[in-house]
Design a protein around this motif. Structure first.
Motif, PDB file in Angstrom:
ATOM      1  N   GLY A   1       6.947  -1.462   5.801  1.00 34.01           N
ATOM      2  CA  GLY A   1       6.063  -2.612   5.562  1.00 34.01           C
ATOM      3  C   GLY A   1       6.808  -3.851   5.111  1.00 34.01           C
ATOM      4  O   GLY A   1       6.271  -4.677   4.380  1.00 34.01           O
ATOM      5  N   VAL A   2       8.043  -3.999   5.596  1.00 32.98           N
ATOM      6  CA  VAL A   2       8.863  -5.155   5.195  1.00 32.98           C
ATOM      7  C   VAL A   2       8.422  -6.380   5.981  1.00 32.98           C
ATOM      8  O   VAL A   2       8.125  -6.293   7.161  1.00 32.98           O
ATOM      9  CB  VAL A   2      10.365  -4.859   5.481  1.00 32.98           C
ATOM     10  CG1 VAL A   2      11.220  -6.100   5.351  1.00 32.98           C
ATOM     11  CG2 VAL A   2      10.862  -3.778   4.539  1.00 32.98           C
TER      12      VAL A   2
ATOM     13  N   ALA B   1      12.185  -1.255   9.215  1.00 38.72           N
ATOM     14  CA  ALA B   1      11.547  -2.279   8.370  1.00 38.72           C
ATOM     15  C   ALA B   1      10.034  -2.210   8.489  1.00 38.72           C
ATOM     16  O   ALA B   1       9.311  -2.327   7.484  1.00 38.72           O
ATOM     17  CB  ALA B   1      12.049  -3.662   8.772  1.00 38.72           C
ATOM     18  N   ILE B   2       9.532  -2.003   9.696  1.00 38.05           N
ATOM     19  CA  ILE B   2       8.072  -1.926   9.887  1.00 38.05           C
ATOM     20  C   ILE B   2       7.534  -0.666   9.209  1.00 38.05           C
ATOM     21  O   ILE B   2       6.480  -0.703   8.582  1.00 38.05           O
ATOM     22  CB  ILE B   2       7.715  -1.977  11.395  1.00 38.05           C
ATOM     23  CG1 ILE B   2       8.122  -3.345  11.973  1.00 38.05           C
ATOM     24  CG2 ILE B   2       6.224  -1.745  11.617  1.00 38.05           C
ATOM     25  CD1 ILE B   2       8.064  -3.443  13.484  1.00 38.05           C
ATOM     26  N   ASP B   3       8.288   0.446   9.300  1.00 33.02           N
ATOM     27  CA  ASP B   3       7.869   1.687   8.619  1.00 33.02           C
ATOM     28  C   ASP B   3       7.725   1.465   7.112  1.00 33.02           C
ATOM     29  O   ASP B   3       6.901   2.100   6.468  1.00 33.02           O
ATOM     30  CB  ASP B   3       8.910   2.787   8.848  1.00 33.02           C
ATOM     31  CG  ASP B   3       8.683   3.531  10.155  1.00 33.02           C
ATOM     32  OD1 ASP B   3       7.606   3.386  10.741  1.00 33.02           O
ATOM     33  OD2 ASP B   3       9.604   4.258  10.583  1.00 33.02           O
TER      34      ASP B   3
ATOM     35  N   GLN C   1      12.314  -1.002  13.579  1.00 31.28           N
ATOM     36  CA  GLN C   1      11.342   0.062  13.328  1.00 31.28           C
ATOM     37  C   GLN C   1      11.347   0.496  11.855  1.00 31.28           C
ATOM     38  O   GLN C   1      10.295   0.714  11.257  1.00 31.28           O
ATOM     39  CB  GLN C   1      11.649   1.258  14.230  1.00 31.28           C
ATOM     40  CG  GLN C   1      10.777   2.475  13.991  1.00 31.28           C
ATOM     41  CD  GLN C   1       9.319   2.259  14.365  1.00 31.28           C
ATOM     42  OE1 GLN C   1       9.009   2.039  15.522  1.00 31.28           O
ATOM     43  NE2 GLN C   1       8.438   2.325  13.382  1.00 31.28           N
TER      44      GLN C   1
ATOM     45  N   VAL D   1       0.842  -1.196   0.000  1.00 26.48           N
ATOM     46  CA  VAL D   1       0.000   0.000   0.000  1.00 26.48           C
ATOM     47  C   VAL D   1       0.879   1.249   0.000  1.00 26.48           C
ATOM     48  O   VAL D   1       0.385   2.362   0.122  1.00 26.48           O
ATOM     49  CB  VAL D   1      -0.933   0.030   1.243  1.00 26.48           C
ATOM     50  CG1 VAL D   1      -2.007  -1.006   1.131  1.00 26.48           C
ATOM     51  CG2 VAL D   1      -0.141  -0.144   2.535  1.00 26.48           C
ATOM     52  N   LEU D   2       2.196   1.054  -0.131  1.00 27.00           N
ATOM     53  CA  LEU D   2       3.128   2.167   0.034  1.00 27.00           C
ATOM     54  C   LEU D   2       3.473   2.912  -1.249  1.00 27.00           C
ATOM     55  O   LEU D   2       4.048   3.994  -1.188  1.00 27.00           O
ATOM     56  CB  LEU D   2       4.429   1.661   0.674  1.00 27.00           C
ATOM     57  CG  LEU D   2       4.278   1.104   2.091  1.00 27.00           C
ATOM     58  CD1 LEU D   2       5.555   0.457   2.546  1.00 27.00           C
ATOM     59  CD2 LEU D   2       3.892   2.213   3.048  1.00 27.00           C
TER      60      LEU D   2
ATOM     61  N   PRO E   1       9.158   6.922   4.453  1.00 27.09           N
ATOM     62  CA  PRO E   1       9.420   7.318   5.850  1.00 27.09           C
ATOM     63  C   PRO E   1      10.897   7.668   6.052  1.00 27.09           C
ATOM     64  O   PRO E   1      11.775   6.938   5.558  1.00 27.09           O
ATOM     65  CB  PRO E   1       9.051   6.064   6.648  1.00 27.09           C
ATOM     66  CG  PRO E   1       8.206   5.250   5.747  1.00 27.09           C
ATOM     67  CD  PRO E   1       8.656   5.545   4.354  1.00 27.09           C
TER      68      PRO E   1
END
Lengths: 154, 186
Positions: free
Chosen positions: B136-137, B132-134, B130, B34-35, B41
């Protein structure tokens, strides 16, 4: 024997207390982390939520939830953050919009369709099963009547 | 059962079978992102080799390729040669920057990996996950291309080799460097 019994009883009675203590130790943030983590899918495990998963990514996600709660973010804000990074896939419960409705409705729809076809088939079988013609029973002869009376009296 | 109902039932079963078949052969790693088109980021982190802080913001206005990797990841080793080749191809362009992001790794393992396989561009450590989560990994390797406006233009899950490499270099990075924006995804 009595001492052994008393010891066993004492152990059994004492056992729940550490568990109770553990639950008591859970802070409000711990509870919130658990509640949020249970609604988010572990993206590397596919069938587990991030609360139950032991995967490093799930652990890191729990850490992110905790940090954001500590910063004062609301449950909805945190869920929205994960949704903005991973899309609907991150949610354990697909949101009820668009094509997702199919996931929610399809099982019931299929059950209804299956039930309808079953009903139609069963009624079709019942209609087609020939009912045997009712025939009057033959009258009892004297010998049989006497035998029945004897057996009733005995 | 009438022929109409039989046909309806057959169509429903066929639809279910098609969905099942599609799911059976689909790539379970492929989760639509969805990025694409969103702001990349920003992040800050230590360089794997030097320890100096690297920030995404310092490369503002450039085309940035972010490659998430780990020393324990087999597919990262598979793509490593191609990644170096890709950097070689664009490194002389002042508008191009390539950054590795070391993910879920021990510093010593990451450093040893870079010494063993070689590197020509900087790598940021994602210590808490953090970053990676930012982005969406959910696995490595994953590669992102960020345009001059700081928007994510492309994401690829899996190794950058063969046709993927050709597509990435010719249809994504080169047009962006020539200011011909494209929006693509894996």
């Amino acid at each position: 024997m009595r001492i052994r019994f008393t010891l066993c009883l004492a152990v059994l009675l004492a056992a729940p207390f550490p568990l109770f203590a553990a639950v008591q130790d859970e802070t409000d943030i711990d509870i919130q982390v658990r509640e949020i983590a249970k609604t988010l899918r572990c993206t590397v495990c596919q069938t587990e939520n991030i609360w139950e998963s032991g995967a490093p990514l799930a652990q890191q996600m729990r850490g992110v939830i905790r940090e954001r709660l500590a910063l004062g973010h609301s449950t909805e804000e945190i869920r929205a953050y994960f949704l903005s990074r991973y899309g609907d896939y991150i949610l354990m419960e697909p949101p009820k919009h668009g094509v997702n409705w199919l996931i929610w409705v399809a099982p019931f729809l299929l059950l209804l369709i299956g039930g309808f076809f079953l009903y139609k088939e069963v009624t079709h079988w019942v209609r087609e099963t020939p009912t045997p013609p009712s025939q009057p029973l033959p009258p009892l002869d004297d010998q049989a009547r006497k035998r029945i009376e004897r057996e009733l009296e005995s | 059962m009438t022929k109409g109902w039989q046909l309806t039932l057959a169509l429903i079963l066929l639809g279910l079978f098609t969905l099942f078949y599609q799911g059976l052969w689909g790539d379970p790693r492929h989760i639509p992102t969805v990025l694409i088109g969103t702001d990349a980021p920003n992040f800050e982190g230590p360089d794997v080799e030097t320890g100096q802080t690297i920030s995404l913001a310092q490369f503002k206005g450039k085309v940035i390729l972010l490659n998430f990797w780990a020393s324990w990841c087999y597919e990262c080793k598979v793509e490593h040669e191609s990644i170096l080749q890709l950097h070689q191809l664009f490194k002389d362009n002042p508008d191009f920057v390539m950054l590795g992001v070391n993910y879920q790794d021990k510093l010593s393992d990451a450093q040893q990996y870079l010494q063993q396989y070689g590197t020509t561009f900087p790598h940021v450590r994602d210590i808490k996950g953090q970053l990676a989560i930012d982005y969406g990994v959910y696995g490595v390797p994953e590669t992102f291309v960020i345009d001059q406006q700081g928007k994510i233009r492309h994401k690829w899950v899996g190794p950058i080799t063969g046709m993927v490499y050709t597509n990435l270099t010719q249809k994504v990075i080169a047009p962006l460097l020539n200011s011909q924006p494209t929006t693509t995804t894996s």
